[in-house]
Design a protein around this motif. Sequence first.
Motif, PDB file in Angstrom:
ATOM      1  N   UNK A   1       0.838  -1.172  -0.090  1.00 42.05           N
ATOM      2  CA  UNK A   1       0.019   0.186   0.068  1.00 42.05           C
ATOM      3  C   UNK A   1       1.043   1.268  -0.136  1.00 42.05           C
ATOM      4  N   UNK A   2       1.993   1.362   0.837  1.00 40.63           N
ATOM      5  CA  UNK A   2       2.779   2.262   0.998  1.00 40.63           C
ATOM      6  C   UNK A   2       3.201   2.595  -0.349  1.00 40.63           C
ATOM      7  N   UNK A   3       3.757   1.665  -1.049  1.00 44.65           N
ATOM      8  CA  UNK A   3       4.679   1.502  -2.176  1.00 44.65           C
ATOM      9  C   UNK A   3       3.728   2.084  -3.143  1.00 44.65           C
ATOM     10  N   UNK A   4       2.596   1.731  -3.209  1.00 45.97           N
ATOM     11  CA  UNK A   4       1.410   2.158  -4.099  1.00 45.97           C
ATOM     12  C   UNK A   4       1.363   3.856  -4.166  1.00 45.97           C
ATOM     13  N   UNK A   5       1.221   4.384  -2.812  1.00 43.51           N
ATOM     14  CA  UNK A   5       1.075   5.703  -2.628  1.00 43.51           C
ATOM     15  C   UNK A   5       2.160   6.324  -3.059  1.00 43.51           C
ATOM     16  N   UNK A   6       3.473   5.792  -2.561  1.00 37.89           N
ATOM     17  CA  UNK A   6       4.750   6.733  -3.023  1.00 37.89           C
ATOM     18  C   UNK A   6       5.213   6.559  -4.258  1.00 37.89           C
TER      19      UNK A   6
END
Lengths: 429, 284
Positions: free
Chosen positions: A31-36
């Motif tokens: 998820x964080x990867x997707x956002x960043x």
Amino acid sequence: MVDYCIQVSKISKRYRIGLEQQVPDTFVEAITEWVSRPIKNYRRLRKLTQFDNKYSDERDNIVWALRDISFNVKPGEVVGVIGKNGAGKSTLLKVLSRITHPTSGQVELLGRISSLLEVGTGFHPELTGRENIYLNGTILGMTKAEIDLKFEEIVEFSGVKRFIDTPVKFYSSGMRVRLAFSVAAHLEPEILLIDEVLSVGDAAFQKKSLGKMEEVSKEGRTVIFVSHNMGAVRSLCSRGLLLENGTLTKDGDVDQVINYYLSNKDVSTAGRLGWTETDAPQVKELILFGIELLSETGEVRTTFQIDEGFEIRVQYEIREEIRNLRLYLRLKTTMGETVFATYEDTTIREGFNRKPGKYTAICKIPSNLLNDLTYRIFIGFDSPGYKVLIPGKEYLEVDIIDTSDGYRYIKGAFDGPIRPVLKWEVENQ
Amino acid sequence: MEKKTRKSIRELPRIIINNDNGIKKLINLRELWQYRDLFWFLVKRDIKTRYAQSIIGVGWAVIQPVFSMIIFTVVFGNIAKIDSEGIPYAIFSYSALVPWTYFSSSLTDSSRSLISSKNLITKVYFPRLVIPIAPVLAKLIDFGISFLILIGMMVWFGIMPSIWAAFIPLFILIMMLTAAGAGMWLTALAIQYRDVQYGSNFFIQLLMYISPVIYPASNVPDKFQLLYALNPMVGVIEGFRAVLLGTHSMPWFYIGVGSASAFVLFISGVLYFRHMERYFADVA
């Protein structure tokens, strides 16, 4: 004072390649990867043109394609640039032809420069032969007036006169190449850069273009010629430049440079590919450990004389019993055409199921079979009727060269993908 | 013979390749002039190949603005009843759609131009500026054809153009500068950041709503007028309406502000493009 027409002083070129991507392994990370991701992507793309250290980190991959290259060329010299793939030959031509800028250093050119990095650049399939001659010619730096003057000659040389007002998409690929080369051959720059044009087209065409090159170099034009074909370099050039890992390691008489190059090829990467268990091409049942090219005297090499046989050795391990294993090898031209295919026949000889164990398969290529060309070795494993194991891939390149002192008209590359020595009998009646 | 070669060597052009980026190198007019023939052949190629192997051919140049006009007339003219300054909504919107269609299609082509010429720029050197500018010229043919339809409609509706119609070339110039300027910006960005390519279609569509295509510029509130006028297409469209349909007097304010911003856009586009040019072959 000598007027140099090419003065290269300390040019370097730096590239950034394949910035690795991290793969997330937890949901939260994903998820964080997707956002960043957009921010990372932005930095990644930005770095393509920025080399300051603002965003740099360990994973950056800067490659110096050229490093401190200096040399001068006098008008009328024909210089061959040789070296392994990735040594920086093409980058050097790209810098000289102003396609890309050097990171540092300076090049001074005297005269018009044209490059044949690939014949037919800018051909548009919907335009007719005539229109493409003009478009391609102006792309290569001619003016319309110059093309007008040479138009008849270009058409004549190409041999596609009848179809000159037909859209190029209806041409055969051979016709297209002939037309394209014909345009390129009629350029009249003071400096001509050529990269591997000779690997385009069939052998007959290659021969024709080689002849044209010879003609051009005799007209007193300066030529920089990049090729893998040592025979062509030797016959066209008087001076050789050897590039290794982006640096100029040898500059001098063409024969000396070629001999030095052939005897000093980096064996571990050139004629041999080896893998460990982690990076080898593999499937559950089978792992490919290595491929080697061996001369008759047991040296690992990539370049062989035309009258010298060699072996292709394939090392693999069977980890689980495989039904009907087939190791196939294809010898291909650099154009991707298969010259021949051959199969390891152990399965036929020793039974349907191959037992686990380590094996070395040796395929012997006889002397006087192949042409003066570069070939590629394509290897794969399957079990016909069951499944594909390791899909076929081109792994190694092998250069076959004819450096014999043979009669010049029956030397070098002949028409066709192979050049077997056959027995002739002549009867006098 | 020997003497002749010597002499000609001195006369040869000298080319310096390095990583300097001086202003002098940014705009090399002499070089552009040397490649003028290439420029024309690229324009010709764009014109000739656009409608190759199509049945309606150049009819496509007309279909887009005419169908937009029909839909706009039904939706905005008849249903939403948008004010059309006292003239039939069909010609009111069409007079804007002619320059607008030119602008949006040449900007679209121009912004994609570098990516679609990738195989050229990685293989041959020539002044790269010709790539985004060629489509801006090539699209003038489509513009001319749809303009003829506009004249036909004026005859049909019995509308006489004013004497100010002599200013039309100025409007054309402004819209070409705008399309070329924005095109150079977008294409130089898109070759490195492909998002720009994906986004620019949408962006161009949105631009239509901040241009007086479906409504008159006078509908925009006074406090936003200056901001609004920064869009060069406002001046162009309002100018077209003023001189051809006589909806109002010459909109000098829009034309003045618009020309200035078109000029700034064009110059900055050239500079940015030239600045990024040396990376094109590396990032393409």
